[in-house]
Design an enzyme around this catalytic site. Structure first.
Site, PDB file in Angstrom:
ATOM      1  N   ARG A  18      -2.661  -4.677  -9.018  1.00  0.00           N
ATOM      2  CA  ARG A  18      -1.386  -4.620  -8.289  1.00  0.00           C
ATOM      3  C   ARG A  18      -0.705  -5.984  -8.353  1.00  0.00           C
ATOM      4  O   ARG A  18      -1.339  -7.005  -8.127  1.00  0.00           O
ATOM      5  CB  ARG A  18      -1.641  -4.247  -6.830  1.00  0.00           C
ATOM      6  CG  ARG A  18      -0.385  -4.270  -5.974  1.00  0.00           C
ATOM      7  CD  ARG A  18      -0.703  -3.959  -4.527  1.00  0.00           C
ATOM      8  NE  ARG A  18      -1.025  -2.562  -4.335  1.00  0.00           N
ATOM      9  CZ  ARG A  18      -1.712  -2.097  -3.283  1.00  0.00           C
ATOM     10  NH1 ARG A  18      -2.155  -2.918  -2.368  1.00  0.00           N
ATOM     11  NH2 ARG A  18      -1.953  -0.810  -3.157  1.00  0.00           N
TER      12      ARG A  18
ATOM     13  N   GLU B 121     -11.427  -8.906   7.607  1.00  0.00           N
ATOM     14  CA  GLU B 121     -10.892  -9.969   6.759  1.00  0.00           C
ATOM     15  C   GLU B 121     -10.578  -9.447   5.361  1.00  0.00           C
ATOM     16  O   GLU B 121     -11.171  -8.507   4.883  1.00  0.00           O
ATOM     17  CB  GLU B 121     -11.871 -11.150   6.679  1.00  0.00           C
ATOM     18  CG  GLU B 121     -13.198 -10.882   6.016  1.00  0.00           C
ATOM     19  CD  GLU B 121     -14.226 -10.185   6.911  1.00  0.00           C
ATOM     20  OE1 GLU B 121     -13.848  -9.643   7.964  1.00  0.00           O
ATOM     21  OE2 GLU B 121     -15.401 -10.170   6.524  1.00  0.00           O
ATOM     22  N   LYS B 122      -9.628 -10.120   4.705  1.00  0.00           N
ATOM     23  CA  LYS B 122      -9.234  -9.722   3.355  1.00  0.00           C
ATOM     24  C   LYS B 122      -9.897 -10.638   2.338  1.00  0.00           C
ATOM     25  O   LYS B 122     -10.521 -11.649   2.694  1.00  0.00           O
ATOM     26  CB  LYS B 122      -7.726  -9.807   3.238  1.00  0.00           C
ATOM     27  CG  LYS B 122      -7.064  -8.989   4.313  1.00  0.00           C
ATOM     28  CD  LYS B 122      -5.803  -8.376   3.827  1.00  0.00           C
ATOM     29  CE  LYS B 122      -5.361  -7.351   4.829  1.00  0.00           C
ATOM     30  NZ  LYS B 122      -3.945  -7.381   5.052  1.00  0.00           N
ATOM     31  N   ALA B 123      -9.702 -10.291   1.058  1.00  0.00           N
ATOM     32  CA  ALA B 123     -10.457 -10.953  -0.010  1.00  0.00           C
ATOM     33  C   ALA B 123     -10.373 -12.493   0.016  1.00  0.00           C
ATOM     34  O   ALA B 123     -11.423 -13.150  -0.080  1.00  0.00           O
ATOM     35  CB  ALA B 123     -10.015 -10.413  -1.362  1.00  0.00           C
TER      36      ALA B 123
ATOM     37  N   THR C  16      -7.304  -6.711 -10.090  1.00  0.00           N
ATOM     38  CA  THR C  16      -6.319  -7.792  -9.987  1.00  0.00           C
ATOM     39  C   THR C  16      -5.385  -7.583  -8.789  1.00  0.00           C
ATOM     40  O   THR C  16      -5.118  -6.456  -8.375  1.00  0.00           O
ATOM     41  CB  THR C  16      -5.461  -7.885 -11.262  1.00  0.00           C
ATOM     42  OG1 THR C  16      -4.951  -6.580 -11.563  1.00  0.00           O
ATOM     43  CG2 THR C  16      -6.279  -8.407 -12.436  1.00  0.00           C
ATOM     44  N   ARG C  17      -4.898  -8.707  -8.283  1.00  0.00           N
ATOM     45  CA  ARG C  17      -3.972  -8.706  -7.144  1.00  0.00           C
ATOM     46  C   ARG C  17      -3.088  -9.961  -7.231  1.00  0.00           C
ATOM     47  O   ARG C  17      -3.389 -10.900  -7.974  1.00  0.00           O
ATOM     48  CB  ARG C  17      -4.735  -8.811  -5.807  1.00  0.00           C
ATOM     49  CG  ARG C  17      -5.585  -7.623  -5.428  1.00  0.00           C
ATOM     50  CD  ARG C  17      -4.757  -6.406  -5.053  1.00  0.00           C
ATOM     51  NE  ARG C  17      -5.618  -5.334  -4.566  1.00  0.00           N
ATOM     52  CZ  ARG C  17      -6.281  -4.491  -5.349  1.00  0.00           C
ATOM     53  NH1 ARG C  17      -6.194  -4.602  -6.664  1.00  0.00           N
ATOM     54  NH2 ARG C  17      -7.027  -3.537  -4.829  1.00  0.00           N
TER      55      ARG C  17
ATOM     56  N   LYS D  40     -17.807 -16.627   2.097  1.00  0.00           N
ATOM     57  CA  LYS D  40     -19.049 -16.416   1.352  1.00  0.00           C
ATOM     58  C   LYS D  40     -19.435 -17.663   0.557  1.00  0.00           C
ATOM     59  O   LYS D  40     -20.617 -18.020   0.476  1.00  0.00           O
ATOM     60  CB  LYS D  40     -18.896 -15.217   0.408  1.00  0.00           C
ATOM     61  CG  LYS D  40     -18.820 -13.876   1.137  1.00  0.00           C
ATOM     62  CD  LYS D  40     -18.584 -12.734   0.143  1.00  0.00           C
ATOM     63  CE  LYS D  40     -18.390 -11.408   0.845  1.00  0.00           C
ATOM     64  NZ  LYS D  40     -18.257 -10.286  -0.101  1.00  0.00           N
TER      65      LYS D  40
ATOM     66  N   TYR E 229      -3.466   4.409   5.759  1.00  0.00           N
ATOM     67  CA  TYR E 229      -2.634   3.219   6.016  1.00  0.00           C
ATOM     68  C   TYR E 229      -1.306   3.260   5.253  1.00  0.00           C
ATOM     69  O   TYR E 229      -0.233   3.016   5.815  1.00  0.00           O
ATOM     70  CB  TYR E 229      -3.442   1.977   5.633  1.00  0.00           C
ATOM     71  CG  TYR E 229      -2.730   0.660   5.777  1.00  0.00           C
ATOM     72  CD1 TYR E 229      -2.442   0.125   7.024  1.00  0.00           C
ATOM     73  CD2 TYR E 229      -2.369  -0.082   4.650  1.00  0.00           C
ATOM     74  CE1 TYR E 229      -1.801  -1.101   7.149  1.00  0.00           C
ATOM     75  CE2 TYR E 229      -1.741  -1.306   4.757  1.00  0.00           C
ATOM     76  CZ  TYR E 229      -1.443  -1.811   6.013  1.00  0.00           C
ATOM     77  OH  TYR E 229      -0.810  -3.025   6.124  1.00  0.00           O
TER      78      TYR E 229
ATOM     79  N   CYS F 192       0.819  -1.224   0.000  1.00  0.00           N
ATOM     80  CA  CYS F 192       0.000   0.000   0.000  1.00  0.00           C
ATOM     81  C   CYS F 192       0.848   1.268   0.000  1.00  0.00           C
ATOM     82  O   CYS F 192       0.319   2.367  -0.072  1.00  0.00           O
ATOM     83  CB  CYS F 192      -0.943   0.011   1.201  1.00  0.00           C
ATOM     84  SG  CYS F 192      -2.279  -1.177   1.035  1.00  0.00           S
TER      85      CYS F 192
END
Ligand code: NAD
Length: 333
Positions: A286, A191-193, A221-222, A200, A149, A120
């Protein structure tokens, strides 16, 4: 490493909990400090010295660093995009933690200081396209990091650099790119993706409601790094001669839609995707350029997304069933 004492700031957190286990297995004595009460730590290791304390407070940092050989400064008030986009002041307050840990490490004559920075810190203008050019370390400047952040991380990196230059403290910095794995946050808003998607999909499968909400259009995208790669990287970087911040991330680029495909495959299910276009979604694309870490250390993260996500999914499935059984549950989006 027998006899050496390491302190892990934020050791009650996701990465910190795994790091404490690894350091213990390598023969370190470990002091683990976290602001949360111990019943909220992801892992509590009986062999470590476990301390509840606020590392924003300098006296707590002095006590944490007393007699210590190596500091691992991971403590930060953070979470996924939903948290960091809505809690910028809280994120920035973590600057007190790193400031006081650096001052304490210097005063106590600590040998090595590791700081967990983040992707970040990178300039937002370089992350506007889903078909990304992977980020090289120099892309942090000119500075335009993630608001809140990211600014805190970039400033703290800079402080580590100047403590090294001015006071000779052995500071080493990794810029983590999206770390995931078991024993982390999978519900509740931080929580993150990867964990959110696992939860879910599990919820949809167990409840029979075959809809899934996805933040953004899913084409962002990551790259995602499995925890074991992260721990190996921390160890290598801390004990290296590399003075500048290094990317520590996987270079396996994936869209959020592709990540959902993978998790649907584990659950053997196909869901109706509802795209929440106004949800927090961060930069468009990223990825981690690993040229420098390869050049310096001859190593880069290599655990595939498929292997890492399988382990993560299985762990979250167990946690979900232990908490909710197979009944419908209302948990956060
Ligand atoms: P986490 O939230 O699970 O762990 C951070 C821990 O720090 C928490 O247990 C929290 O209670 C503790 N903490 C916060 N403020 C504190 C304080 N004042 N005093 C003592 N403890 C305090 O997060 P994580 O995923 O384990 O991340 C660890 C580090 O790695 C953080 O610095 C984070 O910014 C960085 N990072 C993580 C990721 C990722 O994908 N997980 C990516 C980039 C950078």
């Amino acid at each position: 490493m027998s006899g050496k004492l390491a302190v892990v700031g934020g050791g009650g957190g996701f990465i910190g909990g795994h790091l404490v286990a690894k350091l213990l297995s390598e023969g370190f004595r470990v002091r683990c400090v976290d602001i949360k009460s111990q019943d909220q730590w992801y892992q509590v290791h009986a062999d470590a010295e476990n301390v509840v304390g606020d590392l924003k407070d300098k006296q707590t940092c002095l006590e944490a660093c007393d007699g210590v050989d190596e500091v691992y400064q991971l403590a930060a008030d953070m979470g996924g995009m939903g948290f960091i986009e809505n809690n910028k002041a809280l994120c920035m307050l973590s600057v007190l933690t790193t400031t006081h840990m650096l001052m304490a490490a210097k005063e106590k004559g600590v040998d090595k200081f590791f700081y967990s920075s983040s992707a970040c810190v990178y300039n937002a203008d370089k992350q506007t396209d889903a078909a990304v050019t992977a980020l090289v370390e120099a892309d942090a400047y000119p500075a335009m990091p993630e608001d809140g952040y990211g600014w805190e991380k970039l400033f703290s990196e800079r402080m580590c650099r100047h403590f090294r230059e001015d006071f000779g403290l052995h500071t080493r910095i990794a810029r983590f790119h999206n770390v995931y794995g078991p024993e982390g946050t999978w519900e509740g808003g931080r929580e993150k993706a990867p964990a959110a998607i696992c939860r879910k999909v599990i919820q949809a499968k167990l409840t029979g409601d075959h809809n899934i909400e996805i933040w953004g259009d899913g084409e962002q995208t990551r790259s995602f790094m499995y925890i074991d790669d992260c721990l190996n990287g921390i160890n290598k970087i801390t004990h290296s001669d590399i003075l500048e911040p290094l990317n520590l991330g996987s270079s396996e680029l994936v869209s959020i839609n592709q990540l959902v495909d993978i998790v649907e495959g584990f659950a053997d299910i196909k869901l109706n995707r509802n795209y929440k276009l106004d949800a927090p979604k961060g930069v468009r694309g990223r990825n981690s350029d690993n040229t420098l870490i390869q050049q310096y250390l001859g190593w880069e993260p290599s655990i595939t997304l498929l292997d890492g996500m399988r382990k993560t999914y299985d762990w979250i499935l167990g946690e979900y069933q232990a908490k909710y059984g197979n009944k419908p549950a209302v948990v956060s989006a």
